[in-house]
Design an enzyme around this catalytic site. Structure first.
Site, mmCIF file in Angstrom:
data_model
loop_
_atom_site.group_PDB
_atom_site.id
_atom_site.type_symbol
_atom_site.label_atom_id
_atom_site.label_comp_id
_atom_site.label_asym_id
_atom_site.label_seq_id
_atom_site.Cartn_x
_atom_site.Cartn_y
_atom_site.Cartn_z
ATOM 1 N N TYR A 43 0.808 -1.212 0.000
ATOM 2 C CA TYR A 43 0.000 0.000 0.000
ATOM 3 C C TYR A 43 0.844 1.266 0.000
ATOM 4 O O TYR A 43 0.513 2.258 -0.633
ATOM 5 C CB TYR A 43 -0.856 -0.055 1.277
ATOM 6 C CG TYR A 43 -1.796 1.077 1.516
ATOM 7 C CD1 TYR A 43 -3.030 1.103 0.893
ATOM 8 C CD2 TYR A 43 -1.474 2.104 2.406
ATOM 9 C CE1 TYR A 43 -3.917 2.134 1.132
ATOM 10 C CE2 TYR A 43 -2.357 3.140 2.649
ATOM 11 C CZ TYR A 43 -3.576 3.139 2.019
ATOM 12 O OH TYR A 43 -4.452 4.154 2.251
ATOM 13 N N TYR A 75 -11.571 -2.525 4.259
ATOM 14 C CA TYR A 75 -11.965 -2.301 5.650
ATOM 15 C C TYR A 75 -13.037 -3.282 6.147
ATOM 16 O O TYR A 75 -13.526 -3.122 7.263
ATOM 17 C CB TYR A 75 -12.507 -0.870 5.799
ATOM 18 C CG TYR A 75 -11.453 0.229 5.842
ATOM 19 C CD1 TYR A 75 -10.478 0.337 4.867
ATOM 20 C CD2 TYR A 75 -11.468 1.167 6.878
ATOM 21 C CE1 TYR A 75 -9.543 1.365 4.907
ATOM 22 C CE2 TYR A 75 -10.546 2.204 6.929
ATOM 23 C CZ TYR A 75 -9.578 2.293 5.937
ATOM 24 O OH TYR A 75 -8.658 3.316 5.988
ATOM 25 N N HIS A 89 -10.276 10.025 7.554
ATOM 26 C CA HIS A 89 -9.067 9.814 6.743
ATOM 27 C C HIS A 89 -8.677 11.150 6.115
ATOM 28 O O HIS A 89 -9.535 11.997 5.883
ATOM 29 C CB HIS A 89 -9.382 8.789 5.634
ATOM 30 C CG HIS A 89 -8.150 8.184 5.007
ATOM 31 N ND1 HIS A 89 -7.351 8.873 4.128
ATOM 32 C CD2 HIS A 89 -7.589 6.950 5.144
ATOM 33 C CE1 HIS A 89 -6.348 8.070 3.747
ATOM 34 N NE2 HIS A 89 -6.470 6.912 4.350
ATOM 35 N N GLY A 90 -7.398 11.324 5.813
ATOM 36 C CA GLY A 90 -6.944 12.507 5.070
ATOM 37 C C GLY A 90 -7.635 12.526 3.703
ATOM 38 O O GLY A 90 -7.841 11.466 3.105
ATOM 39 N N ASP A 91 -7.949 13.732 3.221
ATOM 40 C CA ASP A 91 -8.744 13.791 1.976
ATOM 41 C C ASP A 91 -7.932 13.412 0.729
ATOM 42 O O ASP A 91 -8.466 13.346 -0.373
ATOM 43 C CB ASP A 91 -9.406 15.165 1.799
ATOM 44 C CG ASP A 91 -8.400 16.284 1.627
ATOM 45 O OD1 ASP A 91 -7.171 16.022 1.673
ATOM 46 O OD2 ASP A 91 -8.839 17.440 1.446
ATOM 47 N N THR A 122 -2.635 17.703 5.477
ATOM 48 C CA THR A 122 -1.718 18.744 5.971
ATOM 49 C C THR A 122 -0.360 18.584 5.299
ATOM 50 O O THR A 122 0.214 17.496 5.321
ATOM 51 C CB THR A 122 -1.508 18.573 7.500
ATOM 52 O OG1 THR A 122 -2.774 18.448 8.114
ATOM 53 C CG2 THR A 122 -0.726 19.724 8.092
ATOM 54 N N ASP A 204 24.395 -10.311 -24.381
ATOM 55 C CA ASP A 204 24.428 -10.716 -22.966
ATOM 56 C C ASP A 204 25.471 -11.815 -22.777
ATOM 57 O O ASP A 204 25.140 -12.975 -22.551
ATOM 58 C CB ASP A 204 23.006 -11.198 -22.592
ATOM 59 C CG ASP A 204 22.871 -11.635 -21.145
ATOM 60 O OD1 ASP A 204 23.729 -11.250 -20.324
ATOM 61 O OD2 ASP A 204 21.909 -12.371 -20.846
HETATM 62 C C1 SPV Z 1 18.702 -11.871 -17.034
HETATM 63 O O1 SPV Z 1 17.671 -11.200 -16.864
HETATM 64 O O2 SPV Z 1 19.720 -11.407 -17.536
HETATM 65 C C2 SPV Z 1 18.742 -13.268 -16.611
HETATM 66 C C3 SPV Z 1 17.487 -14.045 -16.534
HETATM 67 O O3 SPV Z 1 19.816 -13.766 -16.373
HETATM 68 S S1 SPV Z 1 17.324 -14.834 -18.056
HETATM 69 O O4 SPV Z 1 17.434 -13.865 -19.117
HETATM 70 O O5 SPV Z 1 16.033 -15.503 -18.055
HETATM 71 O O6 SPV Z 1 18.409 -15.825 -18.170
HETATM 72 MG MG MG Z 2 21.440 -12.630 -16.916
#
Ligand code: SPV
Ligand code: MG
Length: 431
Positions: A43, A75, A89-91, A122, A204
């Site tokens: 929240y 609630y 509650h605050g508005d 406030t 990567d």
């Molecule tokens: C990344 O987000 O770089 C990860 C997770 O290593 S995955 O791409 O699923 O391998």
């Molecule tokens: Mg990764």
């Protein structure tokens, strides 16, 4: 004597809260609801004091007759139990996602003639100062670092979203949605190697160096307060990884996840389409043990990621590795799969939990995306990471805009799907 109810989720009492109590006190006996930890983190901001401390704080206030715990954002339970004549509650709850809660309270009260009282919110210099002090407790490294462990204890499942820049960090930090009357938000950020590399136009393959990855973390930390889990790829050489751990700890990162691969790492979602070498159990265990020895704080977590299912080496191999890496000191296990069906992941989790009830389990449902957070939690998962969805949604949108401007030789045709200029120039708050 009438009964007046107000729900607090604050760690610090300021003029605004005192004003609410004063307004409530004028009308009758004042009962304050202390929102429970697990509800509060969905929240509002992460609490800087415990639930028990919040209760004591509210009990100490003049004009408060009783404090109860409100465990649900809705609630219904408290209103049924207390039957208050007024809810104060605050508005500020008249607008934004909270307005759905206000509407529901009004409906519950109108059933028996109760009334909602909105007290003007406030905001003054004192309140602003208190906000800054709270932000310090949320953003500074020593507080931020330990928050992932706290979240694991507090909530059935910690929800983590990918961030690779200040802007995506802000989206994870600030996005709050209301759905069926309940508010929700992410708990933490994942600095993905895939998305961090992709944002730099690089593959990567551990090509983006640590200095650059740390720069990304720094950009995110500058503008956010939520805890960070860092994708450490293979961790590199054990002799280098120990230094990475020290740096991450110092920055206030909460956890690093390293995968049990060696040599030229490629993204796991290639599976067996590219050649990838899994590290041996002794080799990877030694890397974890060395890093645990180097670690300075008790807060930081080193999580071992098992690639056996990705590399199709089987469930038994994955489970053997989980036991070995935990014994070597890993603070958590991430199990990965690129199957669309979540069965093998859930089987792993069930089998792991037969012998290990406590070591946190982490999953990344990029391929097995039909599984819900509730199902994962029921199988013993503690952390779910949405690893790349922000990048994968932004890229097609940007590419389409670029194509259409080329196509139409002007920008008018794309305008209706763009953020208005007024909004982009005011998107980032100034201090
Ligand atoms: C990344 O987000 O770089 C990860 C997770 O290593 S995955 O791409 O699923 O391998
Ligand atoms: Mg990764």
């Amino acid at each position: 004597m009438k009964t007046v109810y107000t729900c607090f989720c604050t760690d610090v009492i300021h003029d605004g809260h005192l004003n609410i109590i004063e307004e409530a006190h004028k009308r009758g006996k004042v009962i304050v609801g202390a929102l429970s930890d697990r509800t509060l983190i969905r929240y509002n901001k992460f609490p800087t004091i415990s639930q028990a401390e919040r209760i004591r704080l509210y009990e100490s206030l003049d004009g408060v007759d009783k404090v109860v715990v409100q465990d649900d954002m809705m609630y219904d339970d408290v209103i049924e139990a207390l039957h208050p004549d007024y809810v104060v509650h605050g508005d500020n709850w008249k607008e934004g996602p909270e307005s759905a809660i206000r509407a529901h309270v009004e409906e519950l009260l109108s059933a028996y003639g109760g009334e909602v009282i909105d007290v003007p919110y406030t905001y003054n210099e004192k309140v602003r100062k208190i906000d800054l002090q709270l932000r310090e407790k949320l953003a500074m490294p020593e507080y931020r670092r330990r928050r992932l462990r706290q979240l694991i204890d507090m909530t059935p499942i910690v929800k983590v979203m990918e961030a690779h820049s200040g802007l995506t960090g802000l989206i994870v930090e600030k996005t709050v949605v209301e759905h069926e009357g309940r508010l929700d938000q992410f708990d933490a950020m994942w600095v993905s190697s895939l998305c961090d590399s992709t944002a730099k136009g690089k593959p990567d393959i551990e090509l983006v160096d640590m200095t650059s990855r740390f720069r990304t973390i720094d950009d995110i930390m500058e503008v956010t307060t939520k805890p960070i889990i860092f994708d450490g790829d293979t961790g590199g050489l054990a002799e280098h990884f120990v230094y990475t751990v020290r740096s991450l700890e110092r920055m206030g990162v909460s956890a690093v996840i390293i995968e049990d691969k060696t040599g030229l790492k490629k993204n796991s979602l290639f599976g067996t389409e590219v050649s990838q070498t899994q590290a041996s159990i002794p080799e990877f265990s030694a890397k974890i043990a060395a890093a645990k020895k180097a670690q300075l704080t008790d807060d930081f977590m080193i999580i071992a990621r098992i690639e056996s299912l990705i590399l199709e080496r089987g469930m038994e191999d994955a489970l053997e590795r989980a036991t070995a890496f935990t014994a070597a000191g890993a603070d958590g296990i991430m199990i990965h799969s690129r199957k669309k069906d979540p069965t093998e992941i859930l089987t792993f989790c069930d089998r792991f939990r037969e012998t290990d009830k406590t070591t946190p389990l982490v999953v990344v449902p990029s391929s097995f995306n039909s599984v819900t957070e509730e199902e994962l939690a029921a199988h013993g998962v503690n952390i779910v990471i949405y690893a790349n969805q922000l990048t994968r949604s932004a890229f097609p949108a940007m590419q389409k805009t670029a194509e259409d401007i080329l196509r139409y030789h002007r920008a008018k045709e794309v305008d209706d799907r763009l953020m208005p200029i007024k909004q982009i120039i005011t998107l980032i708050d100034e201090l």
